[in-house]
Design a protein around this motif. Sequence first.
Motif, PDB file in Angstrom:
ATOM      1  N   MET A  75      -1.352  -1.931  -4.406  1.00  0.00           N
ATOM      2  CA  MET A  75      -0.619  -2.438  -5.560  1.00  0.00           C
ATOM      3  C   MET A  75      -1.538  -3.322  -6.403  1.00  0.00           C
ATOM      4  SD  MET A  75       2.737  -4.956  -5.648  1.00  0.00           S
ATOM      5  CE  MET A  75       3.763  -3.915  -4.618  1.00  0.00           C
ATOM      6  N   TYR A  86      -0.410   1.403  -8.708  1.00  0.00           N
ATOM      7  CA  TYR A  86      -1.331   1.301  -7.574  1.00  0.00           C
ATOM      8  C   TYR A  86      -2.707   1.823  -7.990  1.00  0.00           C
ATOM      9  CZ  TYR A  86       2.811   0.364  -4.769  1.00  0.00           C
ATOM     10  OH  TYR A  86       3.953  -0.205  -4.263  1.00  0.00           O
ATOM     11  N   LYS A 137       0.866  -1.181   0.000  1.00  0.00           N
ATOM     12  CA  LYS A 137       0.000   0.000   0.000  1.00  0.00           C
ATOM     13  C   LYS A 137       0.899   1.226   0.000  1.00  0.00           C
ATOM     14  CE  LYS A 137      -4.138   1.977   2.078  1.00  0.00           C
ATOM     15  NZ  LYS A 137      -5.223   1.795   3.057  1.00  0.00           N
TER      16      LYS A 137
END
Length: 514
Positions: free
Chosen positions: A459, A453, A428
């Motif tokens: 991700m 992302y 993250k």
Amino acid sequence: MLTPGYYDHLTDELVKLYAELDNAIISDITRRLMKNGYLTETAKWQIQQLQESGMMYDDIISEIAKHTNAADRQLRTIFEDAGLQSISNDNAAYSQAGLGSIIKMSPAALQVLNAGFKKCAGTLSNLTLTTASTGQTAYISACNNAYMQITSGAFDYQTAIRRAVKQVAESGTEVLYPSGHSDKIDVAVRRAVLTGVGQTCRTLSETNAQDMGCDLMEITAHAGARPSHAEWQGQIVSLSGRKGYLSKSDIGYGTGAGFGGWNCRHDWYPYFEGISKRSYTKSDLKDLNARNIEYQGKQFTEYEISQMQRTLERKIRSLKREAAAYNTAIQNASSDTVKTAFEDDFRNVSVKLKAKEKELGSFINKTGQLRDPFREQVNGFGRSTAQKAVWASKKEIDKYKCLHYNKDGTIVVTDDWKSKGKVSLPSKYKPNAVIETKTAAENGNFQIDHTIYNNEAIMSLQIHSGGHSNPEKHPYGKHHEHAHDFVWIKNQKHPHRTTRNITDKERKEHGDIL
């Protein structure tokens, strides 16, 4: 007697003056850290560090001297104004009782006022002088940590120096008490002056009451009192200890935790039985202590809400100190690379600052509290730095608002991490981020990859320009280029990852690395 509202802003201007000293010390440490450079020889490093820390100690002492006279003048004004206001408020009770008014302070009252000022000035002087040693210690600690990180190979110079500046900014300028306890300088000054003025004015009221033949005192009351003080606020105290009333020992008078102790905003004023009217009914006092403020679906007392507000204010001050330190580092960077790194830090902390200020604004609106700008101020974070922070925050938000594309259709890289070598990518990070990395292969070649992302900062996709020196595991494309999709399942630590060919659309979007 002084009202709780009077105490609320008693120290504002004085704290602002000491905040200048706080900023001067943090800026000085930051400049010296930036100037140090990278020495590989331990002996040379130690010599330079000792020289710099010695000079910094002397500089802080000089900086303290610059502020001492102005601080003393301001402190004396605070005490004199508070003493006059206290007597003026008490005179209302004496006039009602037919005793006239106190027009001139008695010698005993003047002695109380002067003694209170001298004691508080001495406390501030002693505390402020400790900033020279705590500042020196902070500098040495930051230097040692940076040096250990560099020489051990844990971090490169750029990362180590960034961590050092962050360490100094977060710790701020601290004062050291004889007990070994330490506090931020603004917290220490506010506590010392609030406590010193309060104790002086309460003693002044007590001295005047004895001169006027008054034995009873009514304690003020306010919402947000700490629980132990809420028990006796608004009650009547007998100075002589008469039965039927609270005594001075009942309210902890003379102790740090009791009436008139640390940060206490309660005061007392003359009360004449049969003449004076009680200021607070039982119902009034009950309302002051009630859990009648709703926030996030729960009920809180005024005291609990005030503590939550103080926490948000402290965080804002901390972030502003950090931003000011990064701004100093940018101005004193030894290279464009280091400068760019600190500009990234400044943008990141600016986003956090604006988010925390927004959170405080929302908290104020929902709880009906009053915003206190003085408790959010940090000297060195002036209008110029504030405007930079606003602009940096806006740029950072726009940068990650959505995926961006160049004119040729390739995706815009938001974070270039190629210089970091092999890195551990976070699962993250930031919404719509595109991180570009560079890894070396066994044959001496290297490949450049993109990690994307989603709008929830998770991700979701990786585009690899090669097969990681493992072509048999990546039988895709001319150069074994391939893609990974990530599916995150709730309550599972690791995602489900699939490997596949790169689509035509993705080839266009990542054409600069394929």
